[in-house]
Design an enzyme around this catalytic site. Sequence first.
Site, mmCIF file in Angstrom:
data_model
loop_
_atom_site.group_PDB
_atom_site.id
_atom_site.type_symbol
_atom_site.label_atom_id
_atom_site.label_comp_id
_atom_site.label_asym_id
_atom_site.label_seq_id
_atom_site.Cartn_x
_atom_site.Cartn_y
_atom_site.Cartn_z
ATOM 1 N N ASP A 115 0.624 -1.613 -0.104
ATOM 2 C CA ASP A 115 -0.335 0.378 0.369
ATOM 3 C C ASP A 115 0.995 1.480 -0.007
ATOM 4 O O ASP A 115 1.405 1.363 0.339
ATOM 5 C CB ASP A 115 -1.301 0.182 0.913
ATOM 6 C CG ASP A 115 -1.820 1.246 1.168
ATOM 7 O OD1 ASP A 115 -1.484 1.525 0.305
ATOM 8 O OD2 ASP A 115 -3.178 1.204 2.184
ATOM 9 N N ARG A 158 -10.030 -3.563 4.073
ATOM 10 C CA ARG A 158 -8.500 -2.659 3.705
ATOM 11 C C ARG A 158 -7.244 -3.877 2.888
ATOM 12 O O ARG A 158 -8.500 -5.414 2.298
ATOM 13 C CB ARG A 158 -7.988 -3.547 5.868
ATOM 14 C CG ARG A 158 -8.028 -2.057 6.274
ATOM 15 C CD ARG A 158 -7.237 -1.681 7.590
ATOM 16 N NE ARG A 158 -7.663 -2.975 8.274
ATOM 17 C CZ ARG A 158 -7.352 -3.763 9.285
ATOM 18 N NH1 ARG A 158 -5.779 -2.879 9.964
ATOM 19 N NH2 ARG A 158 -7.849 -4.839 10.143
ATOM 20 N N ASP A 198 -1.023 -11.024 8.401
ATOM 21 C CA ASP A 198 -1.004 -11.221 10.473
ATOM 22 C C ASP A 198 -1.337 -12.322 10.396
ATOM 23 O O ASP A 198 -1.580 -12.255 11.905
ATOM 24 C CB ASP A 198 -1.466 -9.877 11.007
ATOM 25 C CG ASP A 198 -3.284 -10.053 10.666
ATOM 26 O OD1 ASP A 198 -2.919 -10.183 9.114
ATOM 27 O OD2 ASP A 198 -3.811 -8.740 10.617
ATOM 28 N N GLU A 283 -15.046 -10.267 0.521
ATOM 29 C CA GLU A 283 -15.554 -11.390 0.173
ATOM 30 C C GLU A 283 -16.576 -12.209 -0.341
ATOM 31 O O GLU A 283 -15.978 -12.723 -1.637
ATOM 32 C CB GLU A 283 -15.185 -12.915 1.761
ATOM 33 C CG GLU A 283 -14.095 -12.900 2.596
ATOM 34 C CD GLU A 283 -14.276 -11.278 3.409
ATOM 35 O OE1 GLU A 283 -13.284 -11.761 4.506
ATOM 36 O OE2 GLU A 283 -15.305 -11.050 3.729
ATOM 37 N N THR A 311 -4.815 -14.324 13.512
ATOM 38 C CA THR A 311 -3.825 -14.215 15.154
ATOM 39 C C THR A 311 -3.569 -12.017 14.263
ATOM 40 O O THR A 311 -3.781 -12.039 13.190
ATOM 41 C CB THR A 311 -2.241 -14.298 14.823
ATOM 42 O OG1 THR A 311 -2.360 -15.123 13.834
ATOM 43 C CG2 THR A 311 -3.400 -15.424 15.569
ATOM 44 N N ARG A 312 -3.512 -11.555 15.547
ATOM 45 C CA ARG A 312 -2.724 -10.346 15.236
ATOM 46 C C ARG A 312 -1.797 -10.048 16.094
ATOM 47 O O ARG A 312 -1.337 -10.350 17.570
ATOM 48 C CB ARG A 312 -4.110 -9.425 15.302
ATOM 49 C CG ARG A 312 -4.847 -9.658 13.978
ATOM 50 C CD ARG A 312 -5.681 -8.186 14.173
ATOM 51 N NE ARG A 312 -6.858 -8.187 13.389
ATOM 52 C CZ ARG A 312 -8.158 -7.654 14.051
ATOM 53 N NH1 ARG A 312 -8.305 -8.166 14.487
ATOM 54 N NH2 ARG A 312 -9.094 -7.831 12.761
#
Length: 337
Positions: A115, A158, A198, A283, A311-312
């Site tokens: 980005d 995003r 992530d 989606e 997960t993040r």
Amino acid sequence: KELAWVFELLTILWFSVTTCSPCWCFLVPGQPCDCLPPLRAAAEQLRQKDLRISQLQADLRRPPPVPAQPPEPEALPTIYVITPTYARLVQKAELVRLSQTLSLVPRLHWLLVEDAESPTPLVSGLLAASGLLFTHLAVLTPKAQRLREGEPGWVRPRGVEQRNKALDWLRGKGGAVAGEKDPPPPGTQGVVYFADDDNTYSRELFKEMRWTRGVSVWPVGLVGGLRFEGPQVQDGRVVGFHTAWEPNRPFPLDMAGFAVALPLLLAKPNAQFDATAPRGHLESSLLSHLVDPKDLEPRAANCTQVLVWHTRTEKPKMKQEEQLQRQGQGSDPAIEV
């Protein structure tokens, strides 16, 4: 094993002697002896044991069967992994982790899309050092689509522009800034997967998606406020979805929960992600162009195994760094983190 066979032989001999010994003790001259049947039985048992030993010895000399060989990497369909990424403190850490997982997967092509207006040295250097076959792309998210200060991440979709940029490249519209710049030639067998930087991925997941014919699906762990979210399968067909957020969405799936066959994507040139899609429908905005829900292909043991987790990484707290910077003693900016 040889000691066991010897023990069995001694046992038979002992049985034969103990069975026949009364005959010798009470043998009366001129009377027939009835010891012959037990002796014959013992001899037959010995003969059978000898045959068995011979068979086992022959088996030991016989070469082992040739194990089934997995397909050569060149024979496998290519997995095209599309990853949007953006600049932040944990960006390199996330990409290093993901790249090392992808390096375990044969026949894989990584489409990393920044980005940004142009490629950054951090991402360019990481790709060059990864050892992966890659294509480096860059496209800036329009200002109207960017998150505003203080907005939670779920307010706006995003990575839309970045994923669509990768789809354009696969369809031959160019735009690569580094790595493999030529898209796959017509007729290439492959599968396309959207892997955010992530998440956490098991390499087994890529084995599951490899032979996708249309759109394959599986559960995703730690997503949607649930332990896992994903398709419900009956008799090998998707009949519903385990989800809590808007279960009536056309495709209530997480981005990490499906893969698309490359020929199907190329045959549907208008299939792409819609940046204006409502929350949770990103989606669906792609998949609605590609397949009916009833035709989804369940993987991961009929969607009973979780092989990817949403997960993040925790956002680092930089209070001490900021304090040192105010004192003119901040960390050396030339050291890449």
